[in-house]
Design a protein around this motif. Structure first.
Motif, PDB file in Angstrom:
ATOM      1  N   TYR A   9       0.834  -1.190   0.000  1.00  0.00           N
ATOM      2  CA  TYR A   9       0.000   0.000   0.000  1.00  0.00           C
ATOM      3  C   TYR A   9       0.879   1.254   0.000  1.00  0.00           C
ATOM      4  CZ  TYR A   9      -3.441  -3.352   1.900  1.00  0.00           C
ATOM      5  OH  TYR A   9      -4.263  -4.436   2.115  1.00  0.00           O
ATOM      6  N   HIS A  10       0.386   2.300  -0.630  1.00  0.00           N
ATOM      7  CA  HIS A  10       1.070   3.593  -0.637  1.00  0.00           C
ATOM      8  C   HIS A  10       0.262   4.553   0.230  1.00  0.00           C
ATOM      9  CE1 HIS A  10       2.048   7.527  -2.962  1.00  0.00           C
ATOM     10  NE2 HIS A  10       2.883   7.357  -1.958  1.00  0.00           N
ATOM     11  N   ILE A  35       3.564   0.419   2.882  1.00  0.00           N
ATOM     12  CA  ILE A  35       3.202  -0.546   3.921  1.00  0.00           C
ATOM     13  C   ILE A  35       2.949  -1.896   3.256  1.00  0.00           C
ATOM     14  CG2 ILE A  35       1.436  -1.174   5.618  1.00  0.00           C
ATOM     15  CD1 ILE A  35       1.155   1.812   6.239  1.00  0.00           C
ATOM     16  N   VAL A  36       3.539  -2.937   3.806  1.00  0.00           N
ATOM     17  CA  VAL A  36       3.477  -4.273   3.213  1.00  0.00           C
ATOM     18  C   VAL A  36       2.759  -5.232   4.162  1.00  0.00           C
ATOM     19  CG1 VAL A  36       4.868  -6.257   2.527  1.00  0.00           C
ATOM     20  CG2 VAL A  36       5.546  -3.970   1.799  1.00  0.00           C
ATOM     21  N   ALA A 355      -5.354  -1.381  10.341  1.00  0.00           N
ATOM     22  CA  ALA A 355      -6.699  -1.272   9.780  1.00  0.00           C
ATOM     23  C   ALA A 355      -6.588  -1.099   8.261  1.00  0.00           C
ATOM     24  CB  ALA A 355      -7.437  -0.092  10.399  1.00  0.00           C
ATOM     25  N   PRO A 356      -6.747  -2.185   7.492  1.00  0.00           N
ATOM     26  CA  PRO A 356      -6.562  -2.092   6.036  1.00  0.00           C
ATOM     27  C   PRO A 356      -7.454  -1.047   5.374  1.00  0.00           C
ATOM     28  CG  PRO A 356      -6.590  -4.387   6.720  1.00  0.00           C
ATOM     29  CD  PRO A 356      -6.994  -3.576   7.916  1.00  0.00           C
ATOM     30  N   LYS A 361      -6.573   1.178  -1.402  1.00  0.00           N
ATOM     31  CA  LYS A 361      -6.423   0.010  -2.251  1.00  0.00           C
ATOM     32  C   LYS A 361      -4.949  -0.317  -2.440  1.00  0.00           C
ATOM     33  CE  LYS A 361      -7.680  -1.731  -6.842  1.00  0.00           C
ATOM     34  NZ  LYS A 361      -8.343  -1.407  -8.133  1.00  0.00           N
ATOM     35  N   PRO A 362      -4.547  -1.586  -2.373  1.00  0.00           N
ATOM     36  CA  PRO A 362      -3.143  -1.928  -2.614  1.00  0.00           C
ATOM     37  C   PRO A 362      -2.706  -1.515  -4.018  1.00  0.00           C
ATOM     38  CG  PRO A 362      -4.355  -3.829  -1.744  1.00  0.00           C
ATOM     39  CD  PRO A 362      -5.370  -2.795  -2.097  1.00  0.00           C
ATOM     40  N   PHE A 363      -1.491  -1.013  -4.135  1.00  0.00           N
ATOM     41  CA  PHE A 363      -0.973  -0.740  -5.478  1.00  0.00           C
ATOM     42  C   PHE A 363      -0.297  -1.973  -6.085  1.00  0.00           C
ATOM     43  CE2 PHE A 363       2.765   0.319  -2.846  1.00  0.00           C
ATOM     44  CZ  PHE A 363       3.801  -0.306  -3.540  1.00  0.00           C
TER      45      PHE A 363
END
Length: 367
Positions: A9-10, A35-36, A355-356, A361-363
């Motif tokens: 994530y960015h 963040i991974v 907290a996702p 949204k994941p890049f």
């Protein structure tokens, strides 16, 4: 146990107090974090974070992290995240150099391994040496009056340790530090951090003119050789930060007697694995240690806290609470701060409940 999936994530993390200013006009408005999340086939997820301070502070930049993680992550699928040394060797094999890109992935594996073992990360790092670590606050570069006023404000809030940014015009910095020292109570711990901004000539000018002030000199010059030339005439302790990029550099600093203390940055060293290794060897060699990073929020601050509190107290300088610097939240909880001291969150691994939905949204996603 095998790695089943990886997400990245960015997250842009603006500063609470506005732009962060260093010498030579260097300014950052935020931490630009990656963040991974690494999830195992047993359903356990570990988290890691890496956030450079702009493009100028360290040999790292945000776009590089976002480009590099997708290059490395596919090679980790199917490997045991608990084989931490092997994970590190694998990342170095498939992607040469660029340790900052590997830092969040390495941190996530440590978090996952500790969560799977149902123990806090501090236990895997050698055990908890104390309940909390003393925090310092930064007096950023500004006018003489601004810096003196900020130092007074920080001390009024209960802090006893200041890192005063220098490294600009020497004569002005002499006046700045003199004003800061006069504005705070006697016994306040002061570090004068030039962030490698001076030549040896300038650093010696500053040191000579401030002999009457009690402070620790932090990274006055860029290279080990330059700092050694300052060290020879210095009557104060010296700490190196930017010079500590590997185990080999740390051993060279020790061999030459350049410093009394070291600041270890997790991302600069490539993650928790190398930071712990260098920390342990440095402690055995007698160094004073600060463990921190180039930036981040709750995840990265928790990793810093676990590494700090597993450092023997007699060899620990201080810590910093980066999650208090930023306006965004990434987790439901955070490393606990009481007064001027920080502990670690309760629970296994980092103890952070990410907290996702706060991350967007994941890049990147694979698995």
């Amino acid at each position: 146990m095998k790695i089943k999936s990886i997400k990245a994530y960015h997250v842009v993390q603006p500063f609470v107090d506005g732009p962060y200013r260093m010498s030579k006009g260097r300014v950052a408005d935020c931490f630009d974090a990656v963040i991974v999340a690494i999830t195992s086939d047993s359903g356990v997820t570990g988290w890691g974070e890496m956030a450079p301070l702009g493009n100028f502070y360290s040999a790292a930049f945000p776009a590089g992290t976002r480009a590099g993680v997708p290059e490395i992550a596919p090679h980790l699928i199917g490997h045991d995240p608990r084989g931490l040394a092997g994970i590190g060797r694998l990342m170095d094999t498939v992607f040469k150099g660029h340790p900052y890109i590997k830092a969040a992935l390495d941190m996530a594996c440590w978090d996952l391994a500790a969560r799977a073992a149902d123990v806090p990360l501090v236990t895997m790092l050698g055990g908890r040496e104390s309940e909390t670590a003393e925090l310092y606050r930064v007096v950023t570069h500004g006018t003489i009056d601004q810096m003196a006023a900020l130092a007074k404000k920080i001390v009024a809030e209960g802090y006893h340790r200041l890192q005063v940014k220098v490294g600009g015009n020497v004569r002005d910095d002499i006046e700045r530090v003199t004003a800061v020292a006069a504005a705070v109570p006697k016994g306040t711990v002061i570090f004068c951090d030039a962030n490698a901004g001076w030549t040896p000539y300038q650093a010696r000018q500053f040191a000579d003119a401030t002999r009457s002030i009690d402070y620790t000199f932090e990274q006055p010059c860029m290279t080990i050789e330059e700092n050694m030339s300052v060290r020879r005439m210095l009557d104060k302790p010296m700490v190196l930060d930017e010079s500590v990029t590997s185990l080999g550099e740390m051993l060279e600093i020790h061999r030459r007697g350049v410093a009394d203390g070291l600041t270890l940055k997790i991302s600069r060293l490539g993650g928790v694995t190398q930071t712990r290794l260098i920390r342990d060897v440095a402690v055995d060699l007698g160094f004073m240690i600060t463990v921190e990073d180039t930036g981040g929020a709750e995840i990265d601050t928790a990793a810093m806290a676990h590494l700090s509190l597993s450092t023997p107290e007699e060899h620990r300088l201080h810590a910093i609470a980066f999650h208090e610097w930023v306006t965004v939240r990434t987790a439901a909880n955070k490393p606990p701060v009481t007064g001027s001291r920080m502990g670690i969150p309760d629970g296994p691994g980092l103890g952070i409940d990410v907290a996702p939905d706060l991350l967007g949204k994941p890049f990147f996603e694979i698995g």
